[in-house]
Design an enzyme around this catalytic site. Structure first.
Site, PDB file in Angstrom:
ATOM      1  N   PRO A  10       0.803  -1.226   0.000  1.00 34.70           N
ATOM      2  CA  PRO A  10       0.000   0.000   0.000  1.00 34.70           C
ATOM      3  C   PRO A  10       0.835   1.276   0.000  1.00 34.70           C
ATOM      4  CG  PRO A  10      -0.070  -1.073   2.144  1.00 34.70           C
ATOM      5  CD  PRO A  10       0.574  -2.040   1.189  1.00 34.70           C
ATOM      6  N   ASN A  11       0.327   2.223  -0.754  1.00 32.06           N
ATOM      7  CA  ASN A  11       0.855   3.590  -0.833  1.00 32.06           C
ATOM      8  C   ASN A  11       2.164   3.713  -1.609  1.00 32.06           C
ATOM      9  OD1 ASN A  11      -1.264   4.843   0.748  1.00 32.06           O
ATOM     10  ND2 ASN A  11      -0.411   3.714   2.475  1.00 32.06           N
ATOM     11  N   ARG A  18       5.178  11.125  -2.378  1.00 31.93           N
ATOM     12  CA  ARG A  18       4.900  10.752  -0.990  1.00 31.93           C
ATOM     13  C   ARG A  18       6.152  10.951  -0.134  1.00 31.93           C
ATOM     14  NH1 ARG A  18       4.585   4.580   1.287  1.00 31.93           N
ATOM     15  NH2 ARG A  18       3.931   5.116   3.394  1.00 31.93           N
ATOM     16  N   TYR A  23      11.278   8.840   1.458  1.00 32.09           N
ATOM     17  CA  TYR A  23      11.242   7.770   0.463  1.00 32.09           C
ATOM     18  C   TYR A  23      11.953   8.108  -0.848  1.00 32.09           C
ATOM     19  CZ  TYR A  23       7.763   5.824   3.648  1.00 32.09           C
ATOM     20  OH  TYR A  23       7.127   5.323   4.755  1.00 32.09           O
ATOM     21  N   ASN A  74       8.233  -5.480  -0.801  1.00 34.93           N
ATOM     22  CA  ASN A  74       8.078  -4.303   0.052  1.00 34.93           C
ATOM     23  C   ASN A  74       6.597  -4.240   0.398  1.00 34.93           C
ATOM     24  OD1 ASN A  74       7.907  -1.920   1.391  1.00 34.93           O
ATOM     25  ND2 ASN A  74       9.021  -0.697  -0.124  1.00 34.93           N
ATOM     26  N   ALA A  77       3.111  -0.687   4.848  1.00 40.43           N
ATOM     27  CA  ALA A  77       2.635  -0.734   6.234  1.00 40.43           C
ATOM     28  C   ALA A  77       2.132  -2.119   6.638  1.00 40.43           C
ATOM     29  CB  ALA A  77       1.535   0.305   6.432  1.00 40.43           C
ATOM     30  N   GLU A  98      12.769  -9.369   2.038  1.00 40.13           N
ATOM     31  CA  GLU A  98      11.993  -8.204   2.493  1.00 40.13           C
ATOM     32  C   GLU A  98      12.815  -6.945   2.224  1.00 40.13           C
ATOM     33  OE1 GLU A  98      11.190  -8.340   6.702  1.00 40.13           O
ATOM     34  OE2 GLU A  98      10.422  -6.281   6.737  1.00 40.13           O
ATOM     35  N   HIS A 100      12.837  -2.483   2.208  1.00 44.37           N
ATOM     36  CA  HIS A 100      12.232  -1.191   2.530  1.00 44.37           C
ATOM     37  C   HIS A 100      13.141  -0.092   2.019  1.00 44.37           C
ATOM     38  CE1 HIS A 100       9.233  -3.084   5.043  1.00 44.37           C
ATOM     39  NE2 HIS A 100      10.206  -3.831   5.532  1.00 44.37           N
ATOM     40  N   ARG A 107      12.942   4.819  12.688  1.00 44.52           N
ATOM     41  CA  ARG A 107      11.706   5.607  12.627  1.00 44.52           C
ATOM     42  C   ARG A 107      10.813   5.283  13.838  1.00 44.52           C
ATOM     43  NH1 ARG A 107       9.212   4.992   6.904  1.00 44.52           N
ATOM     44  NH2 ARG A 107       8.021   6.796   7.666  1.00 44.52           N
TER      45      ARG A 107
HETATM   46  C1  DQA Z   1       8.232   1.193   3.818  1.00 42.71           C
HETATM   47  C2  DQA Z   1       8.292   1.399   5.328  1.00 42.71           C
HETATM   48  C3  DQA Z   1       6.915   1.186   5.966  1.00 42.71           C
HETATM   49  O1  DQA Z   1       6.992   1.407   7.362  1.00 42.71           O
HETATM   50  C4  DQA Z   1       5.912   2.147   5.387  1.00 42.71           C
HETATM   51  O2  DQA Z   1       4.638   1.892   5.906  1.00 42.71           O
HETATM   52  C5  DQA Z   1       5.899   2.129   3.897  1.00 42.71           C
HETATM   53  C6  DQA Z   1       7.167   2.090   3.191  1.00 42.71           C
HETATM   54  C7  DQA Z   1       9.578   1.541   3.144  1.00 42.71           C
HETATM   55  O3  DQA Z   1       9.781   1.104   2.020  1.00 42.71           O
HETATM   56  O4  DQA Z   1      10.400   2.241   3.731  1.00 42.71           O
HETATM   57  O5  DQA Z   1       4.842   2.221   3.269  1.00 42.71           O
HETATM   58  O6  DQA Z   1       7.932  -0.152   3.540  1.00 42.71           O
END
Ligand code: DQA
Length: 143
Positions: A10-11, A18, A23, A74, A77, A98, A100, A107
């Site tokens: 998501p997102n 964003r 990011y 990735n 959240a 995994e 990020h 954070r």
């Molecule tokens: C994320 C880190 C997560 O905590 C966050 O909710 C994201 C992006 C990252 O790529 O840094 O959506 O996965």
């Protein structure tokens, strides 16, 4: 030809606009293009997807597991909330790295726990878009 699934939660479709301080300024399409280029040079085919829906990510993890293809994941959240993704990785015996963009441990506290890490082969975080490229090289070291 070897295949890698690159699954984004998501997102992550909002990358570029964003929270760029966290990011970076690259869009998800930029990340995809650069990863495809690197993978092609390594002889690896890329299935690149993004969804804001947990169940869709579950289905794609199962699909990768059935295909015997590793996954760069990735989960956004959902990393911090999703037992369903944890179970999908276990159940499908998916080979997951995994990733990020941000260093989640530097954070908020709620980002410190991952339901993905215990069922992942490895974790790469904090290198921005390069986290994806590092994962690709980790999965295909000799290509
Ligand atoms: C994320 C880190 C997560 O905590 C966050 O909710 C994201 C992006 C990252 O790529 O840094 O959506 O996965």
């Amino acid at each position: 030809m070897k295949t890698v699934y690159v699954l984004n939660g998501p997102n992550l479709n909002l990358l570029g606009t964003r929270e760029p301080a966290t990011y970076g300024s690259q869009t998800l399409a930029d990340i995809e293009a650069s990863l495809r280029q690197q993978a092609a040079a390594m002889g690896v085919e890329v299935v690149f997807r993004q969804s804001n829906m947990e169940g869709e990510l579950v289905t794609w993890i199962q699909e990768a597991g059935e295909a015997g293809a590793p996954v760069i994941l990735n989960a956004g959240a959902y990393t911090h909330t999703s037992i369903a993704l944890h179970d999908a990785i276990r159940g499908a015996k998916a080979d997951v790295v995994e990733v990020h963009l941000s260093n989640t441990h530097a954070r908020e506290d709620f980002r410190h726990h991952s339901f993905i890490s215990p069922v992942a082969r490895g974790v790469i975080l904090g290198f921005g878009a390069r986290s994806y490229a590092l994962a690709l090289h980790a999965l295909f070291p000799s290509q």
